[in-house]
Design a protein around this motif. Structure first.
Motif, PDB file in Angstrom:
ATOM      1  N   LYS B  52      27.867 -13.347  -9.557  1.00  0.00           N
ATOM      2  CA  LYS B  52      28.901 -14.375  -9.451  1.00  0.00           C
ATOM      3  C   LYS B  52      30.201 -13.883  -8.817  1.00  0.00           C
ATOM      4  CE  LYS B  52      29.247 -15.747 -13.722  1.00  0.00           C
ATOM      5  NZ  LYS B  52      29.778 -16.641 -14.781  1.00  0.00           N
ATOM      6  N   GLU B  53      30.224 -12.644  -8.327  1.00  0.00           N
ATOM      7  CA  GLU B  53      31.442 -12.118  -7.706  1.00  0.00           C
ATOM      8  C   GLU B  53      31.265 -12.033  -6.194  1.00  0.00           C
ATOM      9  OE1 GLU B  53      32.616  -8.364  -9.273  1.00  0.00           O
ATOM     10  OE2 GLU B  53      34.040  -7.977  -7.643  1.00  0.00           O
ATOM     11  N   LEU B  54      32.243 -12.508  -5.452  1.00  0.00           N
ATOM     12  CA  LEU B  54      32.178 -12.482  -3.997  1.00  0.00           C
ATOM     13  C   LEU B  54      32.234 -11.052  -3.489  1.00  0.00           C
ATOM     14  CD1 LEU B  54      32.210 -14.156  -1.363  1.00  0.00           C
ATOM     15  CD2 LEU B  54      34.708 -14.072  -1.472  1.00  0.00           C
ATOM     16  N   ILE B  55      31.236 -10.663  -2.692  1.00  0.00           N
ATOM     17  CA  ILE B  55      31.160  -9.307  -2.151  1.00  0.00           C
ATOM     18  C   ILE B  55      31.470  -9.299  -0.663  1.00  0.00           C
ATOM     19  CG2 ILE B  55      29.668  -7.314  -1.797  1.00  0.00           C
ATOM     20  CD1 ILE B  55      30.332  -7.868  -4.711  1.00  0.00           C
ATOM     21  N   ILE B  56      30.809 -10.186   0.076  1.00  0.00           N
ATOM     22  CA  ILE B  56      31.010 -10.274   1.515  1.00  0.00           C
ATOM     23  C   ILE B  56      31.548 -11.647   1.840  1.00  0.00           C
ATOM     24  CG2 ILE B  56      29.880 -10.393   3.779  1.00  0.00           C
ATOM     25  CD1 ILE B  56      27.853  -8.400   2.779  1.00  0.00           C
ATOM     26  N   ASN B  57      32.579 -11.662   2.649  1.00  0.00           N
ATOM     27  CA  ASN B  57      33.111 -12.933   3.130  1.00  0.00           C
ATOM     28  C   ASN B  57      33.437 -12.725   4.594  1.00  0.00           C
ATOM     29  OD1 ASN B  57      34.379 -15.314   3.638  1.00  0.00           O
ATOM     30  ND2 ASN B  57      35.983 -15.082   2.119  1.00  0.00           N
ATOM     31  N   GLU B  58      32.446 -13.019   5.435  1.00  0.00           N
ATOM     32  CA  GLU B  58      32.651 -12.821   6.856  1.00  0.00           C
ATOM     33  C   GLU B  58      33.656 -13.840   7.384  1.00  0.00           C
ATOM     34  OE1 GLU B  58      31.191 -10.429   9.095  1.00  0.00           O
ATOM     35  OE2 GLU B  58      31.025  -9.517   7.129  1.00  0.00           O
ATOM     36  N   THR B  59      33.981 -13.701   8.622  1.00  0.00           N
ATOM     37  CA  THR B  59      34.996 -14.563   9.205  1.00  0.00           C
ATOM     38  C   THR B  59      34.431 -15.962   9.385  1.00  0.00           C
ATOM     39  OG1 THR B  59      35.817 -12.648  10.400  1.00  0.00           O
ATOM     40  CG2 THR B  59      36.612 -14.799  11.100  1.00  0.00           C
ATOM     41  N   VAL B  60      34.581 -16.751   8.357  1.00  0.00           N
ATOM     42  CA  VAL B  60      34.194 -18.155   8.452  1.00  0.00           C
ATOM     43  C   VAL B  60      35.422 -18.986   8.108  1.00  0.00           C
ATOM     44  CG1 VAL B  60      31.799 -17.712   7.860  1.00  0.00           C
ATOM     45  CG2 VAL B  60      33.407 -18.264   6.060  1.00  0.00           C
TER      46      VAL B  60
END
Lengths: 114, 113
Positions: B52-60
Motif C-alpha cells: 500500500k506504499e507508493l514506490i515508483i511514480n514515473e512522470t505521469v
C-alpha cells in the motif's frame, strides 16, 4: 541507464521452421533480462529470465535465449515454430530501484504461416 | 480463478470526464503496478505500490492518481481525461525476492473521444 533494442519489429516464419527474435541490451552493470509474450488481447506472460546464472536460459513452450556479454545480446530462439506462437514478444531489462521497474523494448510481432 | 483481474476491460468516454480502473490480485503478492501501453505497443511503468506504499511514480500527469486500499487492490483514477490518455492500461503484481517476474492482468482499453 538500462535499455533494450529489439532489432525487428516484425518477423514472419513458416510453421515448423526456426524462430529468431533479436534483442540487444545496454546496461551499466550486470543486467537482469527477460522475454515476455503478449497474445492478442491478452496480458503479458513471462517466457524466460536471465539473472546472471547460466547464460543459456530455457523458458516455456520450447523457447530459449542466450546471454552474450561480448555482443550485448539476448536473442530468443525456438527450433520449430507453432501456429500458437504467433504473438508480440518483448525483450525487457530490469531498471534500477524497484524490482518491478521493467524497461520494455518496442516489441517484435511474430507471424507464423501454415 | 484469475490471478490478476482488471475491470472494466473496455472503457469509452468523452474528453474531460473522470474514470477509474480497478485491479485485484489473488496471488498474495506485496507489490502491484500500473503500466501503460500506447498505440504502438510500447509499455511503460506508471506506478508501483508495495504493501500500500507508493514506490515508483514515473512522470505521469497529476490527473492520474493510484489508490491502494489494501495490498490486493490497486485502482487507477484518471481526472479530466484527454485524447492522449487513450491506451491499454495493464495492472501487474509481483512477489518478494526481486526476481522481476510480473503477473499481468489482461488490460483495460481506454478510448477517449
Amino acid at each position: 541507464a538500462q535499455s533494450v533494442t529489439q532489432l525487428d519489429s516484425h518477423v514472419s516464419v513458416s510453421e515448423g521452421t526456426p524462430v529468431l527474435l533479436r534483442c540487444n541490451y545496454s546496461s551499466s552493470y550486470s543486467p537482469s533480462l527477460f522475454w515476455y509474450v503478449q497474445h492478442p488481447n491478452k496480458g503479458l506472460q513471462l517466457l524466460l529470465k536471465y539473472t546472471s546464472a547460466a547464460t543459456l536460459v530455457k523458458g516455456i513452450n520450447g523457447f530459449e535465449a542466450e546471454f552474450k556479454k561480448s555482443e550485448t545480446s539476448f536473442h530468443l530462439t525456438k527450433p520449430s515454430a507453432h501456429m500458437s506462437d504467433a504473438a508480440e514478444y518483448f525483450c525487457v531489462v530490469m531498471g534500477g530501484g524497484s524490482q518491478g521497474n521493467l524497461i520494455f523494448g518496442k516489441g517484435t510481432k511474430l507471424s507464423v504461416k501454415p | 480463478d484469475t490471478a490478476v483481474s482488471q475491470t472494466p476491460k473496455y472503457l469509452v468516454t468523452q474528453m474531460g470526464n473522470d474514470k477509474s480502473i480497478k485491479c485485484e490480485q489473488n496471488l498474495g503478492h506485496d507489490t502491484m503496478y500500473w503500466y501503460k501501453q500506447d498505440s504502438k505497443k510500447f509499455l511503460k511503468i506508471m506506478f508501483s505500490y508495495n504493501n500500500k506504499e507508493l514506490i515508483i511514480n514515473e512522470t505521469v500527469p497529476n490527473r492520474f492518481s493510484p489508490k491502494s486500499p489494501d495490498k490486493a487492490h490497486l485502482n487507477l483514477h484518471i481526472n479530466s481525461l484527454e485524447l492522449g490518455d487513450s491506451a491499454v492500461y495493464f495492472c501487474a503484481s509481483s512477489g518478494s525476492g526481486g526476481t522481476g517476474e510480473l503477473f499481468f492482468g489482461e488490460g483495460s482499453r481506454l478510448t477517449v473521444l
